[in-house]
Design an enzyme around this catalytic site. Structure first.
Site, PDB file in Angstrom:
ATOM      1  N   ASP A   1      35.843  25.651  51.039  1.00 45.57           N
ATOM      2  CA  ASP A   1      37.132  25.197  51.091  1.00 45.57           C
ATOM      3  C   ASP A   1      38.013  26.043  51.871  1.00 45.57           C
ATOM      4  O   ASP A   1      37.793  27.086  52.110  1.00 45.57           O
ATOM      5  CB  ASP A   1      37.656  24.855  49.561  1.00 45.57           C
TER       6      ASP A   1
ATOM      7  N   ASP B   1      41.574  27.910  52.058  1.00 45.19           N
ATOM      8  CA  ASP B   1      42.950  28.295  51.158  1.00 45.19           C
ATOM      9  C   ASP B   1      43.990  28.838  52.345  1.00 45.19           C
ATOM     10  O   ASP B   1      43.618  29.415  53.322  1.00 45.19           O
ATOM     11  CB  ASP B   1      42.580  29.361  50.221  1.00 45.19           C
TER      12      ASP B   1
ATOM     13  N   ASP C   1      40.514  41.039  46.416  1.00 49.40           N
ATOM     14  CA  ASP C   1      39.400  41.996  45.790  1.00 49.40           C
ATOM     15  C   ASP C   1      38.264  42.717  46.862  1.00 49.40           C
ATOM     16  O   ASP C   1      38.780  43.939  46.903  1.00 49.40           O
ATOM     17  CB  ASP C   1      38.589  41.145  44.846  1.00 49.40           C
TER      18      ASP C   1
HETATM   19  P1  ATP Z   1      34.076  31.178  47.748  1.00 46.58           P
HETATM   20  O1  ATP Z   1      33.642  30.673  49.198  1.00 46.58           O
HETATM   21  O2  ATP Z   1      32.557  31.124  47.046  1.00 46.58           O
HETATM   22  O3  ATP Z   1      34.985  30.055  47.116  1.00 46.58           O
HETATM   23  P2  ATP Z   1      36.023  32.756  47.996  1.00 46.58           P
HETATM   24  O4  ATP Z   1      36.266  34.042  48.841  1.00 46.58           O
HETATM   25  O5  ATP Z   1      37.142  31.569  48.579  1.00 46.58           O
HETATM   26  O6  ATP Z   1      34.555  32.525  47.786  1.00 46.58           O
HETATM   27  P3  ATP Z   1      37.478  32.276  45.528  1.00 46.58           P
HETATM   28  O7  ATP Z   1      37.171  32.459  44.234  1.00 46.58           O
HETATM   29  O8  ATP Z   1      37.664  30.818  46.115  1.00 46.58           O
HETATM   30  O9  ATP Z   1      36.428  32.933  46.509  1.00 46.58           O
HETATM   31  O10 ATP Z   1      38.928  32.943  45.862  1.00 46.58           O
HETATM   32  C1  ATP Z   1      39.655  32.860  46.958  1.00 46.58           C
HETATM   33  C2  ATP Z   1      40.493  33.964  47.581  1.00 46.58           C
HETATM   34  O11 ATP Z   1      41.112  34.774  46.526  1.00 46.58           O
HETATM   35  C3  ATP Z   1      39.150  35.438  47.774  1.00 46.58           C
HETATM   36  O12 ATP Z   1      38.635  35.295  48.973  1.00 46.58           O
HETATM   37  C4  ATP Z   1      40.100  36.570  47.178  1.00 46.58           C
HETATM   38  O13 ATP Z   1      40.596  36.988  48.381  1.00 46.58           O
HETATM   39  C5  ATP Z   1      40.895  36.152  46.257  1.00 46.58           C
HETATM   40  N1  ATP Z   1      40.656  36.293  44.973  1.00 46.58           N
HETATM   41  C6  ATP Z   1      40.248  35.603  44.033  1.00 46.58           C
HETATM   42  N2  ATP Z   1      39.833  36.058  42.974  1.00 46.58           N
HETATM   43  C7  ATP Z   1      40.264  37.320  43.027  1.00 46.58           C
HETATM   44  C8  ATP Z   1      40.120  38.221  42.088  1.00 46.58           C
HETATM   45  N3  ATP Z   1      39.678  38.172  40.841  1.00 46.58           N
HETATM   46  N4  ATP Z   1      41.020  39.345  42.490  1.00 46.58           N
HETATM   47  C9  ATP Z   1      41.522  39.579  43.652  1.00 46.58           C
HETATM   48  N5  ATP Z   1      41.153  38.753  44.668  1.00 46.58           N
HETATM   49  C10 ATP Z   1      40.899  37.615  44.284  1.00 46.58           C
HETATM   50 MG    MG Z   2      37.115  29.781  47.753  1.00 49.00          MG
END
Ligand code: ATP
Ligand code: MG
Length: 476
Positions: A76, A78, A172
């Protein structure tokens, strides 16, 4: 000059402190980042554009940028912006402010949702250390009452707005803190995320122990991303996990549910669980995962289920949380079901009761959403119905909205010696057959145990088989 710039971009970070929390801004031009702009969906692009045209900063951020740079398909998109949720909402025709712990805006484009989050500021670690008391003290100590931490330092609410560099600091991993502006076609990197991406290294921004204290779920995220991306875990990021593992006990059950679903749906569920085991995060952490995590070879039924899930996702299919949790909890349900039957409780009643007990015990640690719990109960309760191959029962089972999930579940049980493979084969053929074929298959079914009343009915009805609309017994 340009060469020096490029060299600086791609020389690994040699500073003594490899994880400075405050980063230094670097911009990567199209030739350097090589993101294919045509892979940005119009929904994400137009969200950024609308925000920028209204005078705000806006970037695609997080997993989408990381995955695009790795040549993977983003799940997705963001968007991060310096506009507050109240400023974002009126810019779009359909947009909703959601969340409490973490307020964001959902911008709807048809059925697609773009999540827009306002830059968050870094918490002042000293303020957080200083309060070290209860949430009330923390909130009054901090000037802005939109940040709250509990006594262990865990952040309860995080709605303190900040600047882009501050937003990058509180993400993170370095590879999750990359920002892409699709209008200018540049990537912004504050924490050597690009270097880490090239080295295939998962590295926490800042001091890992402090970051796990703020949010222990980040430890589960280490397992998830290391497995999903096949990255090495940076030594400091890794070493801080063992001493912090106990902090996961403070995480609310609903949050653990969300993160566990993400972990299981990456398409790398088996590898993620192996990572959890390697990181020592498996002892009583998620009781439902213990059967698979505690035994090195894993529990066969769950391992099969997760392998199937990974294969489905690799084929572009989905894996519903209800199916996943139906699998993960089945071991307990099945044992309880057998025990209750041995005590003389009728099979379907025993199954209901076993389901109640297991779901209640589970809810304390990892809260399964009610909708998911309803669906997964149905997957279980349909299992005994596969035995009843009479015209009435078989056809109504086939028409059941959860038939497919329940059938997949039956197949898994058969592969783990819990159901008869011949029964699975029969239902496979029954689904493929036309009406005539189905009738013939049903007529050929030998008298079966578990058919209950229908068996009697067939015997009684035999002479009048050609008579349509004959009375039928009440459903069992
Ligand atoms: P995926 O493709 O699996 O969704 P993602 O990196 O987009 O991976 P998400 O859980 O959707 O992971 O989170 C989006 C973003 O928000 C992450 O890339 C990170 O930058 C930030 N993020 C999410 N959770 C945390 C956390 N617990 N602490 C710090 N930053 C976070
Ligand atoms: Mg994501």
């Amino acid at each position: 000059m340009i060469r020096r710039f490029i060299n600086r971009l791609f020389t690994p970070n040699k500073s003594k402190d490899p994880t400075p929390r405050r980063g230094q801004r670097r911009e990567l031009l199209p030739a350097q980042h090589q993101i294919d702009a045509s892979r940005i969906p119009p929904s994400a692009r137009s969200t950024v554009q609308t925000l920028q045209q209204a005078g705000f900063e806006a970037y695609i951020v997080g997993g989408a940028v990381r995955d695009l740079l790795l040549g993977l398909k983003p799940k997705d998109f963001d968007v991060a912006t310096n506009a507050t949720p109240e400023q974002v909402k009126p810019l779009f025709r359909r947009a909703f402010i959601i969340g409490r712990r973490f307020r964001i805006v959902h911008v709807m484009h048809g059925r697609e949702i773009i999540e827009v989050s306002t830059y968050r500021a870094l918490h002042d670690p000293q303020a957080v250390e200083a309060v070290n008391g209860n949430e009330r003290t923390a909130r009054t100590t901090l000037a802005d009452k939109t940040l709250a931490v509990d006594s262990s330092g865990r952040v309860l609410r995080d709605n303190v707005w900040g600047t882009l560099d501050e937003d990058a600091e509180r993400r993170d991993f370095t590879v999750n803190a990359l920002y892409y502006d699709p209008i200018r076609d540049v990537v912004v990197d504050y924490h050597h995320g690009i270097d880490d991406l090239k080295q295939r290294r998962l590295r926490m921004i800042g001091e890992p122990a402090a970051r796990y204290r703020e949010d222990p779920v980040r430890m589960l995220r280490v397992a998830r991303f290391a497995a999903k991306l096949g990255f090495d875990i940076d030594p400091a990021t890794l070493q801080a996990i063992a001493p912090s593992a106990d902090l996961l006990a403070n995480v609310p059950a609903a949050r653990l549910f969300d993160e566990t679903v993400k972990l299981l749906q990456t398409g790398h569920a088996v590898a993620s669980l192996q990572q959890l085991r390697r990181l020592g995060l498996h002892h009583g952490l998620l009781p439902l995962l213990d059967p698979v995590l505690e035994k090195p070879e894993g529990e066969r039924f769950i391992t099969n289920a997760l392998q199937d899930t990974d294969a489905r996702i690799a084929q572009g299919k989905t894996a519903s949380p209800s199916f996943l949790f139906a699998c993960l909890l089945w071991h307990d349900v099945e044992q309880r079901w057998s025990a209750l039957q041995a005590e003389g409780v009728a099979p379907s009643m025993a199954l209901d009761q076993a389901a109640d007990e297991v779901l209640a015990a589970q809810a304390e640690r990892l809260a399964i959403q009610r909708r998911v719990a309803t669906d997964l109960r149905e997957i279980w309760s349909l299992q005994p119905r596969f035995e009843r191959r009479t015209p009435r029962y078989a056809n109504s089972l086939l028409a059941h909205p959860r038939f497919r999930a329940a059938f997949d579940f039956l197949s898994l049980r058969a592969r783990s010696d819990q159901a008869d493979p011949a029964l699975v084969q029969w239902w496979e053929e029954f689904q493929q057959a036309d009406a005539e074929g189905r009738a013939a298959m049903l007529a050929a079914v030998p008298a079966q145990p578990g058919a209950g009343k229908s068996k009697r009915r067939r015997r009684r009805k035999k002479p009048a088989a050609a008579e349509p609309g004959a009375g039928s017994p009440a459903a069992g």
